[in-house]
Design an enzyme around this catalytic site. Structure first.
Site, short mmCIF file in Angstrom:
data_model
loop_
_atom_site.label_atom_id
_atom_site.label_comp_id
_atom_site.label_asym_id
_atom_site.label_seq_id
_atom_site.Cartn_x
_atom_site.Cartn_y
_atom_site.Cartn_z
N ILE A 33 -16.62 17.30 41.29
CA ILE A 33 -16.49 17.11 42.74
C ILE A 33 -17.17 15.81 43.22
O ILE A 33 -16.80 15.26 44.27
CB ILE A 33 -17.05 18.34 43.50
N HIS A 101 -22.14 23.09 30.91
CA HIS A 101 -20.98 22.22 31.17
C HIS A 101 -21.10 20.94 30.38
O HIS A 101 -22.19 20.39 30.21
CB HIS A 101 -20.84 21.92 32.67
N PHE A 102 -19.97 20.49 29.90
CA PHE A 102 -19.86 19.20 29.21
C PHE A 102 -19.20 18.22 30.18
O PHE A 102 -18.12 18.49 30.69
CB PHE A 102 -19.01 19.33 27.93
P1 AMP Z 1 -25.54 18.48 35.93
O1 AMP Z 1 -26.49 17.49 36.56
O2 AMP Z 1 -25.30 18.18 34.45
O3 AMP Z 1 -25.95 19.91 36.15
O4 AMP Z 1 -24.14 18.24 36.62
C1 AMP Z 1 -23.56 19.13 37.51
C2 AMP Z 1 -22.23 18.54 37.91
O5 AMP Z 1 -21.47 19.53 38.58
C3 AMP Z 1 -22.32 17.33 38.83
O6 AMP Z 1 -21.63 16.23 38.25
C4 AMP Z 1 -21.65 17.81 40.12
O7 AMP Z 1 -20.94 16.80 40.79
C5 AMP Z 1 -20.72 18.90 39.59
N1 AMP Z 1 -20.36 19.93 40.55
C6 AMP Z 1 -21.18 20.66 41.33
N2 AMP Z 1 -20.47 21.52 42.09
C7 AMP Z 1 -19.17 21.33 41.78
C8 AMP Z 1 -17.95 21.89 42.24
N3 AMP Z 1 -17.92 22.85 43.18
N4 AMP Z 1 -16.80 21.45 41.69
C9 AMP Z 1 -16.81 20.48 40.77
N5 AMP Z 1 -17.93 19.91 40.28
C10 AMP Z 1 -19.10 20.31 40.79
#
Ligand code: AMP
Ligand code: ZN
Length: 138
Positions: A33, A101-102
């Site tokens: 997002i 998540h990757f």
């Molecule tokens: P991290 O710092 O590795 O935990 O990355 C979390 C990622 O999730 C970030 O790149 C956010 O932009 C993404 N993210 C958070 N909420 C959403 C959402 N609702 N849909 C898509 N991506 C998301």
């Protein structure tokens, strides 16, 4: 198992919308997002797990089996020159969403994404010792 308080479980369950690329028994892939660059995609396991070491071998295989074709498709669409596959575990490692998540991050010369890579040195005997210690814990 789904965690009702987890945003990525809710995306996987279709309760929160996201532009999905993959959705099967093991994995979901969707557009980030807040993309670091154009074409930034996330690949997550369907079941709730916080960090990668919580996954079973079966879950990991089902999830990561998608990685080659997903990276290939992202490269084809974005025309990027390279890709970082990044996976953060724990707050100290910049994990903000507590569901594995990757990140698939297309890379191009001069793009906006930078990270620090402070390559150090290690004596061969020390590396061998560490390898043995880690091996013993597998
Ligand atoms: P991290 O710092 O590795 O935990 O990355 C979390 C990622 O999730 C970030 O790149 C956010 O932009 C993404 N993210 C958070 N909420 C959403 C959402 N609702 N849909 C898509 N991506 C998301
Ligand atoms: Zn979850």
């Amino acid at each position: 198992m789904k965690n009702p308080d987890c945003i990525f479980c809710r995306i996987a369950a279709g309760e929160i919308p996201a532009p999905k690329i993959i959705d099967d028994q093991w994995a979901v892939a969707f557009m980030d997002i807040s993309p670091l660059v154009r074409g930034h995609v996330l690949l997550i396991p369907k079941g709730h797990a916080i960090t990668v070491d919580e996954l079973s071998r079966e879950q990991a295989a089902g999830l990561l089996g998608h990685l080659p074709s997903l990276v290939k498709a992202v490269k084809a669409v974005t025309g990027c020159q390279g890709v970082n596959v990044l996976q953060n575990n724990g707050i100290v490692a910049h994990q903000l969403v507590m569901h594995v998540h990757f990140h698939i991050i297309p890379r191009n010369p001069g793009d906006e994404f930078h990270f620090n890579w402070p390559a150090g040195k290690i004596a061969p005997a020390q590396a061998q010792h560490l390898a043995e210690q880690i091996k013993a814990k597998l």
